[in-house]
Design an enzyme around this catalytic site. Sequence first.
Site, short mmCIF file in Angstrom:
data_model
loop_
_atom_site.label_atom_id
_atom_site.label_comp_id
_atom_site.label_asym_id
_atom_site.label_seq_id
_atom_site.Cartn_x
_atom_site.Cartn_y
_atom_site.Cartn_z
N SER A 123 0.83 -1.21 0.00
CA SER A 123 0.00 0.00 0.00
C SER A 123 0.86 1.25 0.00
O SER A 123 0.35 2.34 -0.26
CB SER A 123 -0.88 0.04 1.25
OG SER A 123 -1.66 -1.10 1.33
N HIS A 144 -0.18 -1.72 -7.16
CA HIS A 144 -1.07 -1.55 -6.01
C HIS A 144 -2.54 -1.57 -6.43
O HIS A 144 -3.06 -0.57 -6.92
CB HIS A 144 -0.72 -0.23 -5.29
CG HIS A 144 -1.58 0.05 -4.10
ND1 HIS A 144 -2.04 1.31 -3.80
CD2 HIS A 144 -2.07 -0.77 -3.14
CE1 HIS A 144 -2.77 1.25 -2.70
NE2 HIS A 144 -2.80 0.00 -2.28
N GLU A 156 -2.15 1.33 -9.02
CA GLU A 156 -1.02 2.27 -9.05
C GLU A 156 0.25 1.49 -9.36
O GLU A 156 0.66 0.62 -8.60
CB GLU A 156 -0.90 2.98 -7.70
CG GLU A 156 -2.10 3.85 -7.40
CD GLU A 156 -2.01 4.48 -6.03
OE1 GLU A 156 -1.79 5.69 -5.95
OE2 GLU A 156 -2.17 3.76 -5.03
N ASN A 195 -3.43 7.04 -1.77
CA ASN A 195 -3.47 7.18 -0.31
C ASN A 195 -3.08 8.57 0.14
O ASN A 195 -3.55 9.05 1.16
CB ASN A 195 -2.59 6.12 0.35
CG ASN A 195 -3.40 4.87 0.66
OD1 ASN A 195 -4.58 4.95 1.03
ND2 ASN A 195 -2.80 3.71 0.49
N1 NAD Z 1 -6.44 -5.06 2.71
C1 NAD Z 1 -6.51 -3.99 1.91
O1 NAD Z 1 -7.51 -3.26 1.87
C2 NAD Z 1 -5.34 -3.67 1.00
C3 NAD Z 1 -5.57 -2.84 -0.12
C4 NAD Z 1 -4.52 -2.59 -1.01
C5 NAD Z 1 -3.26 -3.11 -0.74
N2 NAD Z 1 -3.06 -3.89 0.37
C6 NAD Z 1 -1.72 -4.44 0.57
O2 NAD Z 1 -1.70 -5.78 0.06
C7 NAD Z 1 -0.83 -6.59 0.85
C8 NAD Z 1 -1.65 -7.74 1.40
O3 NAD Z 1 -2.67 -7.22 2.21
P1 NAD Z 1 -3.89 -8.13 2.73
O4 NAD Z 1 -4.84 -7.20 3.39
O5 NAD Z 1 -4.34 -9.02 1.64
O6 NAD Z 1 -3.12 -9.00 3.85
P2 NAD Z 1 -3.68 -10.29 4.60
O7 NAD Z 1 -3.00 -10.29 5.92
O8 NAD Z 1 -5.16 -10.36 4.54
O9 NAD Z 1 -3.11 -11.49 3.71
C9 NAD Z 1 -1.76 -11.84 3.67
C10 NAD Z 1 -1.68 -13.35 3.42
O10 NAD Z 1 -0.31 -13.70 3.30
C11 NAD Z 1 -0.16 -14.99 3.86
N3 NAD Z 1 1.25 -15.21 4.18
C12 NAD Z 1 1.98 -14.70 5.19
N4 NAD Z 1 3.25 -15.15 5.10
C13 NAD Z 1 3.31 -15.97 4.02
C14 NAD Z 1 4.34 -16.72 3.41
N5 NAD Z 1 5.58 -16.74 3.91
N6 NAD Z 1 4.05 -17.44 2.30
C15 NAD Z 1 2.81 -17.43 1.77
N7 NAD Z 1 1.79 -16.73 2.31
C16 NAD Z 1 2.03 -16.02 3.42
C17 NAD Z 1 -1.06 -14.97 5.09
O11 NAD Z 1 -1.37 -16.30 5.52
C18 NAD Z 1 -2.26 -14.20 4.56
O12 NAD Z 1 -3.26 -15.07 4.06
C19 NAD Z 1 -0.23 -5.66 1.89
O13 NAD Z 1 0.99 -5.18 1.43
C20 NAD Z 1 -1.26 -4.55 2.00
O14 NAD Z 1 -0.72 -3.34 2.46
C21 NAD Z 1 -4.08 -4.21 1.23
#
Ligand code: NAD
Length: 318
Positions: A123, A144, A156, A195
């Site tokens: 993000s 992103h 992005e 953001n």
């Molecule tokens: N949630 C949002 O609204 C949002 C929006 C845009 C961007 N993002 C970005 O996207 C990324 C992911 O966010 P999210 O909300 O999906 O996170 P999340 O915590 O929901 O999901 C992350 C996943 O990664 C898995 N994981 C952790 N370590 C791992 C490994 N070593 N190997 C394989 N899988 C592994 C976890 O089990 C989990 O299912 C972050 O960088 C976040 O900032 C999130």
Amino acid sequence: MKAQDISRVAVIGAGTMGPGIAGEFARAGCDVRLVDLGPDILRRAMKRLADAHQALIEAKLLSAPKAEAALKSIRPLTSLETACDQVQLLVEALPEDMALKQEMFHRFDALCPEGAVLASNTSGLSITEIARATKRPKLVAGMHFWNPPHIMPLVEVTKGKETSDSTAELVVEMCRRMGKRPILVRHDIPGFIGNRLQYAVLREALHLLSEGIASAEDIDTAMTAGPGLRYGLLGPLRTADLGGLDVYHTISKYLLAELNSDSSPPAVLAEFVEKGRLGAKTGGGFYEYPKEELGKVIRQRDRVLLGFLKVLKEQKGG
Ligand SMILES: NC(=O)c1ccc[n+]([C@@H]2O[C@H](COP(=O)([O-])OP(=O)(O)OC[C@H]3O[C@@H](n4cnc5c(N)ncnc54)[C@H](O)[C@@H]3O)[C@@H](O)[C@H]2O)c1
């Protein structure tokens, strides 16, 4: 490599964002490997994606056979080695933690074929820093997606200090192939563009609330029934063009100095967090969200967003 040549993609992390991102690639015709730590997480991820497809089908933005074919082209996996084998583009959607992302990019670099592009859905963490963990910083970029990724058009694409123009162009073109609305962020700055705009508005909204100028509901209405409508269609710069830049210049002279410019996290946000009022997920934040209400709010949000998406697709001629 051209965007139309990309057929094998890996999405690493199947939490909130990964499944929706995998679905975008699958519906564009790619074979996708979706990786997470265990089979239960992957089962839940595939179910969430099937539900997202159902919402697209109901909005007449996707046909049932296409949805089925897309789901079939996603291979849920726990093995990073298998996922990276012969991959052309990898998108990382792991928790927002620099040390973890660097450790994983180091592994991706070792496991993916030479020439594969490695993208991060971060993000706002530094793409330059993430790319430092690899020996191919020219091939690392930010990608992103916004949540929910099956609905929100914006992606992005951010260049780190060493990202090559051709890598950034390839990622932008791949977004277009998926029917997304990519933007190019030319310099790796915290928060990219979306953001930064969002937090500039949030800072002022929280300031107005804590000063008691208006209620939370009225502050939200000031946006949803006012500038938010125009911004949704035109963005802030075209809105200013239509209002007249001389008018905006005159108003800036007295108004900008009045706006909140604190650089520390807003106290009102810290107070809510301390009280455990984290918003919808704990049942309350600035508003109350009884359990049955929460589903309703999210369904209504998605219905309205899908309506916008249809309009955008029609504007683009499908
Ligand atoms: N949630 C949002 O609204 C949002 C929006 C845009 C961007 N993002 C970005 O996207 C990324 C992911 O966010 P999210 O909300 O999906 O996170 P999340 O915590 O929901 O999901 C992350 C996943 O990664 C898995 N994981 C952790 N370590 C791992 C490994 N070593 N190997 C394989 N899988 C592994 C976890 O089990 C989990 O299912 C972050 O960088 C976040 O900032 C999130």
